[in-house]
Design a protein around this motif. Structure first.
Motif, PDB file in Angstrom:
ATOM      1  N   ASN A 258      21.046 -31.432  20.936  1.00 32.99           N
ATOM      2  CA  ASN A 258      21.000 -32.798  20.414  1.00 32.99           C
ATOM      3  C   ASN A 258      19.698 -33.467  20.843  1.00 32.99           C
ATOM      4  OD1 ASN A 258      23.829 -32.821  19.335  1.00 32.99           O
ATOM      5  ND2 ASN A 258      24.282 -32.470  21.487  1.00 32.99           N
ATOM      6  N   THR A 297      23.606 -37.722  12.343  1.00 34.07           N
ATOM      7  CA  THR A 297      23.710 -37.842  13.799  1.00 34.07           C
ATOM      8  C   THR A 297      25.168 -37.825  14.219  1.00 34.07           C
ATOM      9  OG1 THR A 297      23.806 -40.264  13.746  1.00 34.07           O
ATOM     10  CG2 THR A 297      21.609 -39.234  13.790  1.00 34.07           C
ATOM     11  N   ARG A 319      20.622 -39.233  18.339  1.00 37.17           N
ATOM     12  CA  ARG A 319      20.363 -37.804  18.553  1.00 37.17           C
ATOM     13  C   ARG A 319      20.875 -37.021  17.351  1.00 37.17           C
ATOM     14  NH1 ARG A 319      18.973 -36.031  23.759  1.00 37.17           N
ATOM     15  NH2 ARG A 319      18.890 -37.708  25.298  1.00 37.17           N
ATOM     16  N   PRO A 321      21.854 -33.144  15.929  1.00 38.95           N
ATOM     17  CA  PRO A 321      22.106 -31.750  16.322  1.00 38.95           C
ATOM     18  C   PRO A 321      21.149 -30.784  15.634  1.00 38.95           C
ATOM     19  CG  PRO A 321      24.153 -32.869  15.723  1.00 38.95           C
ATOM     20  CD  PRO A 321      23.027 -33.758  15.281  1.00 38.95           C
TER      21      PRO A 321
END
Length: 391
Positions: A258, A297, A319, A321
């Motif tokens: 992440n 996200t 963040r 992935p």
């Protein structure tokens, strides 16, 4: 040495010490400056191309094991942490009901075969009846011709002549009935072989269904892996919607890293990456590559996504992935578990890769043959039942 000479030597010693101290400080300062310049050069040439995060975890497939038929559990063959191979029987469901249904289906097939066989025999009987009625009609017509001649000669009464006409009409009606009976029977059997009759095929399909249900009372593992999250218990009444356990393959694991959105500008598919797990430490370094960036996200895909249109809003760096595919040989040598924490470093220097994939898979990502049953045994049983009841 005189007093004047001692007085002249003493002030020179602190001066020498100060000079040596200044020289040492200059040397140390120069060393630090050189180190700083070297680090800046190294950062500009190398380090600035690397992005890392410790918000990264091992992920993998968790194959849910569910029954395909309902029933009571009579055997649980494996427990958590046990290794199983593809095709191993994990759970056994009481087969009594399935066995009874299978026997009932075989009986229904035998009944259908006999009924169709009887209909085929009736066709021959109706054909013989048509021949009989045709002969009777010919006889009645011949008798009518003779009586017509005799009637013209007044050799017989008008009543006998009328009876002859009635006999011809009756013979025609009986022939028509015989032909319709034959046609009705032919509409059922046509010229189709016994084992291809629709009624027989339907009964045979029911036999296969019952046989499949009987075979599925043994729940098998679709893949090689380790049993996890076992919830099934002996005597439990389960349905096809009951999750009994999971089988987790030790292979085909990956890492979901992440990264902050500020780290993704130069992230591309195909870039190399290194992964260090907390389980093994820095002694084991996995090598992999970026295979894709997720389409949202974690906050966007959460159960309760953030409502940023509200008045009280604080910007939080999101963040995204990023999936890292690992070297299978390295994973086989040092197995990983789902959920383990890792440190991921991606080399973003190579910008030739794509930000988003535009290639469609041409083959299945995963597949198994463990759940596919060979119908040859039940087809042999169906053939035996048909032959035994076909007469």
């Amino acid at each position: 040495m005189s007093a004047n000479e001692a007085t002249q030597v003493t002030p020179q010693e602190p001066t020498k010490k100060k000079r040596s101290r200044k020289a040492a400080l200059l040397v140390v300062t120069g060393i630090f400056i050189i180190i700083a310049i070297a680090y800046l050069i190294y950062w500009f040439l190398v380090l600035r191309h690397y992005q890392d995060t410790d918000d990264a975890y091992v992920a993998g497939n968790q194959v849910q094991i569910m029954a395909q038929v309902s029933g009571s559990v009579t055997s649980v063959n494996f427990d958590n942490t046990d290794f199983v191979k593809k095709g191993d029987t994990l759970v056994v469901i009481d087969p009594t009901d399935a066995e009874q249904a299978f026997e009932k289906a075989k009986t229904a097939l035998a009944t259908s075969v006999r009924q169709i066989h009887q209909a085929m025999i009736n066709s021959k009987q109706y054909q013989a009846n048509i021949a009989l009625r045709t002969t009777q009609l010919n006889q009645a017509q011949a008798d009518l011709k003779r009586r017509v001649v005799l009637g013209k000669l007044d050799a017989i009464g008008r009543e006998d002549l009328q009876h002859a006409h009635d006999a011809v009409d009756s013979a025609k009606a009986q022939l028509d009935v015989a032909q319709q009976q034959y046609n009705a029977n032919q509409a059922v059997v046509l010229n189709t072989p016994l084992d291809q009759q629709p009624q027989v095929l339907q009964a045979a399909a029911q036999v296969r269904d019952a046989w499949l249900s009987l075979q599925r009372t043994k729940v098998v593992s679709p893949v090689d892996g380790f049993v996890s999250r076992r919830a099934v218990q002996l005597g439990q009444r389960i349905t096809p919607a009951t999750a009994m356990m999971a089988v987790v393959p030790a292979t085909n694991v990956w890492v979901d890293a992440n990264f902050k959105e500020t780290q993704l500008a130069k992230m591309r598919i195909g870039q190399s990456a290194t992964v260090v797990s907390d389980m093994y430490g820095d002694d084991v370094v996995y090598h992999g590559k970026v295979v894709g960036l997720d389409m949202g996200t974690g906050g966007a895909f959460s159960l309760l996504p953030a409502q940023n249109a509200t008045g009280n809003w604080i910007k939080v760096v999101q963040r995204l992935p990023v999936r890292i595919q690992l070297d299978e040989q390295e994973v086989a040598k040092h197995p990983l578990r789902i959920g383990l924490s890792t440190l991921v470093t991606v080399d973003t220097q190579d910008l030739n890769g794509k930000v988003m994939s535009d290639t469609v898979r041409s083959t299945p990502l995963y597949e198994t043959s463990a759940l596919t049953l060979d119908l040859a045994p039940v087809n042999a049983i169906i053939t035996d039942v048909i032959n035994a009841n076909a007469g």
